[in-house]
Design an enzyme around this catalytic site. Sequence first.
Site, PDB file in Angstrom:
ATOM      1  N   TRP A 194      35.387  -0.253   7.288  1.00 51.66           N
ATOM      2  CA  TRP A 194      34.558  -0.040   6.093  1.00 51.66           C
ATOM      3  C   TRP A 194      35.316  -0.503   4.843  1.00 51.66           C
ATOM      4  CZ3 TRP A 194      35.509   2.845   1.689  1.00 51.66           C
ATOM      5  CH2 TRP A 194      34.430   3.052   0.830  1.00 51.66           C
ATOM      6  N   HIS A 195      36.649  -0.314   4.865  1.00 50.89           N
ATOM      7  CA  HIS A 195      37.443  -0.682   3.696  1.00 50.89           C
ATOM      8  C   HIS A 195      37.527  -2.186   3.505  1.00 50.89           C
ATOM      9  CE1 HIS A 195      38.705   3.510   3.906  1.00 50.89           C
ATOM     10  NE2 HIS A 195      39.022   3.379   2.636  1.00 50.89           N
ATOM     11  N   GLY A 196      37.370  -2.932   4.554  1.00 53.78           N
ATOM     12  CA  GLY A 196      37.434  -4.381   4.398  1.00 53.78           C
ATOM     13  C   GLY A 196      37.478  -5.063   5.731  1.00 53.78           C
TER      14      GLY A 196
ATOM     15  N   PHE B  56      36.047  -2.663  -1.950  1.00 52.12           N
ATOM     16  CA  PHE B  56      35.522  -2.123  -0.702  1.00 52.12           C
ATOM     17  C   PHE B  56      34.024  -1.921  -0.806  1.00 52.12           C
ATOM     18  CE2 PHE B  56      39.915  -0.089  -0.750  1.00 52.12           C
ATOM     19  CZ  PHE B  56      40.491  -1.220  -0.245  1.00 52.12           C
TER      20      PHE B  56
END
Lengths: 466, 336
Positions: free
Chosen positions: A316-318, A466
């Site tokens: 989800w962060h990247g 993000f």
Amino acid sequence: MSFVSVAFFVLFALTLTTQWLLPSRRLRQLALLAASYVFYGWWDWRFCFLMLFLTAVAFFTGLRLEKKPGSRPALALGVTVPLAVLFFFKYMGFFVDSFCALFGLNPAGALRILLPVGISFYTFQSLSYTIDAYRGKVAISHDFCKFALYIAFFPQLVAGPIVKAADFLPQLEEDRRPTGAGVAQGMNLFLWGMLKKAVFADQISPFVDSVFATPAAFSSGTVALAVLAYAIQIYFDFSGYSDMAIGCAICLGYDLMKNFDLPYLSRNVSEFWKRWHISLSTWLMEYLYIPLGGNRKGRARTYLNLMITMLLGGLWHGAGINFILWGGFHGLALCAHKAWARKFPAKPCFFRTAAATLCTFVFVCLCWIPFRAQTFSQTRAVLQKLFCWSGGVVFPHTWSIAAIVLLVLATLYCVFRNRDAQGRVHGDAPVFRLGSFWGTFAFALLAGFVLVLMYTGDNPFIYFQF
Amino acid sequence: MHSRWIRILKVLGAVFLALAVLDLFCAWYYNPTSYLRDPDRATDLIRQPEAFTSRATEGFASMRMDAQGYNNAAVPDEDIFVLMMGSSHTEALNVPQDQNASAQLQALLSEAGYPGAVYNIGISSHTFARNAANLPRALDKFQPTGYVVVETADVLMFTAAVHAARDDGMELLPETDSPLPAWLTNRPLAATLYRQWGNLTSEEEEQIDTSYIPPDILHRYQQALTELFLQMRTEADAAGVELIFYYHPHLALTGDGGAETMTQRQCLGAFSAACQEAGITFLDLSDIFLQAYEAGFTLPHGFVNTSPGTGHLNADGHAMIARALFKTIAEKEAAK
């Protein structure tokens, strides 16, 4: 538009004034919605249409689910469309590059897609509404304007906290408007957030960037300081943003959930995730871990569910192996902690608590290395320098050292002053009483220090990406 | 009504007290002192004579300017043996006064028994071209007896700027870089806030790709430099002094732990060739900086409160420059 910009202060002042002056609730909400779209469109106005599209998908899915409760096709549509959009904008490039690397193709001709700021945040908000509507946990919204405001509410739009519809939509049914006390409290919180973000996180940033770019050039001690500094930078950056977001919302008369609660005081990784980015970990728990079966389907499934949740949380962060690695390490640590806690139930003891807190902090710091380094070779270079003690440029960065001292002092203050009845330590920023002599003096002094010491170079919030 | 006024007064009092504390803090944190026009135009500007200046925004240093508005402990009573011209690097407001290149060179020369003083007239924003334009007036005003040292952090200049320097046609730097009234610019808090505002609202300049310069342009550039340097040489000869130019490149750290200079090699070649043609000593500190890095990971630029290797010369950089200049001067004196 960043919170630390002249444009934002102008927009916020105008919004606050209109919220104060406009007589009807409807007009105030429309003005707030307009301000939110201006805020978002400031980066790239084209993405306003994307946000509007996702808002419409969630809104009409909700209406469909109201007509046909438990409709799986409606749920599938309401979940698939935002996820497809997220995948397209955020992960397409990563998968195309990985595919090309795997088959030795040249990715130069592949489509390069610009990542809309905060897409992960508002996608998750729309998903939470759709899933809650399917579960019958939220009252279906019939007012598109209010629903659009829930998705686009500018204080939390681009970097959270991720707000659930059940928490925010009811606020839109109430007669919310700025009050003197609210503005004073919100300004206090905003100021503390700005101190964390614009002064400390941003001043630390150039040092961390230099060391992570060429770790081999720096001494091991300096690399260790940079790793520690990054742990503080990301905490101050993100929790500072959250404080500013919550402060802005309070000024406007709305409440957002707390997103951080002294995460580096956690005694284990499970506790860390209850204190760090609380809105995301709550989201992942409610909409991913529990639907996967949580801990109800045996020990092996529990560990598997934890790993899946954390790997997806990392992703989800990247889009990158480093984020998957980061999520994977945390997942493994959560599994290990669960197994340990089952065998050796915790016994309260000062030294044990202190050792556990220190170990958790060191683990979290080490996990930040792949998170920050962004490539595997850079991660390896930092770890190599850290563990094979060697010489290089010695750079005792004063802002990093000052931030460490400040964090330690603030933590000690909270440990001794901010304990609840159960002995749990909480981190709440002090609120100066505006109107009293010393309260005003302290507020003005802090505001002055923030303005004087803030970093004025270009340094966007880390979590915007993000 | 009465209590309301008291409350307002209390709030105002609290704000004024906070402002006073902040002003005091800024007197240490960022207290640049305003610029004045140099009536003799040896430099475009000078600082307020005898003014106290301090900064902790980049390095930690505070000092008092001398009676002529330059960064020296005092205006020397004796003859000036070496006149140092340069930019903010030479002015050196980021390092303690006794650690800047001029002071360290003075110490080395005095220790070796050379008579006369080293006098620093470096002023912020005074680029090489600007100092070149001001050279005749600086020679006239300070009448150095031995050498004039001109610093440059860049060997790449616009050819038009080189021509302007040659023709003394450079536009003067503005007396103050702030539209605030003069009394306000001398208030540390106001100056700091103004600086912050400027940084916050400034737009990034468009970067021109200078990695490769076509031969014809490079040739014209070198020609312009040669003309300028020959003119400077003539002016120096007339005043009976020798010119020394020195170049201090920034170092960039490399992925393998090494360092390299951030230099436009073609321009460095042109600058060096023009110096040679004009018979001016050119000191390129690239190798000295690289050797110092290899020997002890010493970086000549950057401070512990900014980021490694960037910004102004630090005390180590000043020391390296002082030693290199001393060596050059000592060799020249020995050859006389």
